[in-house]
Design a protein around this motif. Sequence first.
Motif, mmCIF file in Angstrom:
data_model
loop_
_atom_site.group_PDB
_atom_site.id
_atom_site.type_symbol
_atom_site.label_atom_id
_atom_site.label_comp_id
_atom_site.label_asym_id
_atom_site.label_seq_id
_atom_site.Cartn_x
_atom_site.Cartn_y
_atom_site.Cartn_z
ATOM 1 N N LEU A 168 1.195 4.034 14.617
ATOM 2 C CA LEU A 168 -0.142 4.549 14.347
ATOM 3 C C LEU A 168 -0.506 4.497 12.876
ATOM 4 C CD1 LEU A 168 -0.069 7.667 16.701
ATOM 5 C CD2 LEU A 168 -0.779 5.323 17.230
ATOM 6 N N TYR A 169 0.469 4.233 12.026
ATOM 7 C CA TYR A 169 0.247 4.101 10.596
ATOM 8 C C TYR A 169 -0.515 5.272 9.983
ATOM 9 C CZ TYR A 169 2.197 -0.546 10.041
ATOM 10 O OH TYR A 169 3.054 -1.600 9.983
ATOM 11 N N VAL A 170 0.152 6.400 9.911
ATOM 12 C CA VAL A 170 -0.387 7.527 9.158
ATOM 13 C C VAL A 170 -0.469 7.105 7.691
ATOM 14 C CG1 VAL A 170 0.059 9.883 8.384
ATOM 15 C CG2 VAL A 170 0.520 9.232 10.754
ATOM 16 N N GLU A 171 -1.617 7.301 7.099
ATOM 17 C CA GLU A 171 -1.827 6.836 5.725
ATOM 18 C C GLU A 171 -0.912 7.577 4.757
ATOM 19 O OE1 GLU A 171 -3.328 4.031 3.390
ATOM 20 O OE2 GLU A 171 -4.001 4.315 5.449
ATOM 21 N N LYS A 172 -0.119 6.813 4.002
ATOM 22 C CA LYS A 172 0.781 7.390 3.006
ATOM 23 C C LYS A 172 0.629 6.607 1.719
ATOM 24 C CE LYS A 172 4.090 8.284 6.721
ATOM 25 N NZ LYS A 172 5.351 7.827 7.337
ATOM 26 N N ASP A 173 0.673 7.310 0.618
ATOM 27 C CA ASP A 173 0.587 6.653 -0.684
ATOM 28 C C ASP A 173 2.005 6.401 -1.191
ATOM 29 O OD1 ASP A 173 0.032 5.667 -3.152
ATOM 30 O OD2 ASP A 173 -0.862 7.495 -3.965
ATOM 31 N N ASN A 174 2.478 5.169 -1.001
ATOM 32 C CA ASN A 174 3.815 4.786 -1.454
ATOM 33 C C ASN A 174 3.786 3.986 -2.747
ATOM 34 O OD1 ASN A 174 5.117 5.938 0.794
ATOM 35 N ND2 ASN A 174 4.723 4.113 2.027
ATOM 36 N N SER A 175 2.632 3.993 -3.420
ATOM 37 C CA SER A 175 2.490 3.150 -4.605
ATOM 38 C C SER A 175 3.478 3.515 -5.709
ATOM 39 C CB SER A 175 1.056 3.237 -5.146
ATOM 40 O OG SER A 175 0.706 4.582 -5.440
ATOM 41 N N ALA A 176 3.821 4.803 -5.810
ATOM 42 C CA ALA A 176 4.755 5.221 -6.857
ATOM 43 C C ALA A 176 6.160 4.677 -6.594
ATOM 44 C CB ALA A 176 4.789 6.748 -6.955
ATOM 45 N N ASP A 177 6.477 4.415 -5.325
ATOM 46 C CA ASP A 177 7.809 3.932 -4.961
ATOM 47 C C ASP A 177 7.894 2.422 -4.877
ATOM 48 O OD1 ASP A 177 8.585 6.576 -4.671
ATOM 49 O OD2 ASP A 177 8.217 6.608 -2.507
ATOM 50 N N PHE A 178 6.761 1.748 -4.766
ATOM 51 C CA PHE A 178 6.775 0.330 -4.417
ATOM 52 C C PHE A 178 7.526 -0.522 -5.433
ATOM 53 C CE2 PHE A 178 5.117 -3.973 -4.130
ATOM 54 C CZ PHE A 178 5.193 -4.215 -2.767
ATOM 55 N N ALA A 179 7.209 -0.374 -6.716
ATOM 56 C CA ALA A 179 7.861 -1.200 -7.737
ATOM 57 C C ALA A 179 9.355 -0.934 -7.785
ATOM 58 C CB ALA A 179 7.225 -0.948 -9.106
ATOM 59 N N HIS A 180 9.725 0.339 -7.687
ATOM 60 C CA HIS A 180 11.147 0.696 -7.681
ATOM 61 C C HIS A 180 11.857 0.056 -6.489
ATOM 62 C CE1 HIS A 180 14.494 3.210 -6.201
ATOM 63 N NE2 HIS A 180 14.794 3.359 -7.477
ATOM 64 N N ASP A 181 11.269 0.197 -5.303
ATOM 65 C CA ASP A 181 11.910 -0.302 -4.098
ATOM 66 C C ASP A 181 11.960 -1.826 -4.078
ATOM 67 O OD1 ASP A 181 12.264 2.291 -3.336
ATOM 68 O OD2 ASP A 181 10.846 2.252 -1.662
ATOM 69 N N MET A 182 10.936 -2.480 -4.601
ATOM 70 C CA MET A 182 10.968 -3.938 -4.674
ATOM 71 C C MET A 182 12.112 -4.411 -5.558
ATOM 72 S SD MET A 182 8.119 -6.700 -5.972
ATOM 73 C CE MET A 182 7.197 -6.769 -4.438
ATOM 74 N N ALA A 183 12.312 -3.732 -6.687
ATOM 75 C CA ALA A 183 13.406 -4.106 -7.593
ATOM 76 C C ALA A 183 14.764 -3.904 -6.918
ATOM 77 C CB ALA A 183 13.320 -3.296 -8.879
ATOM 78 N N VAL A 184 14.907 -2.795 -6.185
ATOM 79 C CA VAL A 184 16.161 -2.540 -5.444
ATOM 80 C C VAL A 184 16.387 -3.633 -4.411
ATOM 81 C CG1 VAL A 184 17.277 -0.998 -3.783
ATOM 82 C CG2 VAL A 184 16.153 -0.051 -5.804
#
Length: 211
Positions: A168-184
């Motif tokens: 159902l894709y509950v809207e979440k703001d993951n922008s703060a984690d995105f760069a970190h997680d991409m690097a990992v």
Amino acid sequence: MTLLVLCPSYRRPKAAAEVQASFDATKALDTKLVFAVGVQDSDSYGNLNIIAYPEWPMVMRTNRAATWASKSYSYIGWIADDNRFETPGWDEQVVKALEKPGSVVYGNDVVSPGSKPSHVFMDSRIPQELGWFLHPELRSTFFDDVWEQIGRGLGTLRYLPTVRVNHLYVEKDNSADFAHDMAVYQRWLRHDLDADLARISRALRPRRSPR
């Protein structure tokens, strides 16, 4: 025991109850669903089957639950509390697909069918060997990319289009984690994926009977 599905949830008991209702209405086997929640939040989940941990991040709660489950269940699944099971007998299809050792299986999330495993079911020996179900350095994204790479690397990734697990894709703001997680994720691809695949492959080999 065969299949246990883990669902981390944080202060969303109503959503969790809806997951449970869809799960109970569609499963055909003795499949179990367990919610990994924070201890301060646990009372609000009522009679749902929960494992309560300290107020750890979702990844840590899930991995601790997976460590426990991998000792007792042949297969482990993961869904979010914004997933809903729709296909009657979905677990029969999943368990059959998981019969190939080291399998990584996912169904149709309805929103973007077949694109990535936004939910997943796998041979419990995979997280048992790795020591994690969700990559422990990730925060909230790229889990599906890791699962996809493991399944492709083992040659066991399988998409089940007739198994609908609606996201159902509950809207979440993951922008703060995105760069970190991409690097990992990128670091894991470059430096650890091959070694992790080799470890899993060794763990999946049939053990020779002593002469």
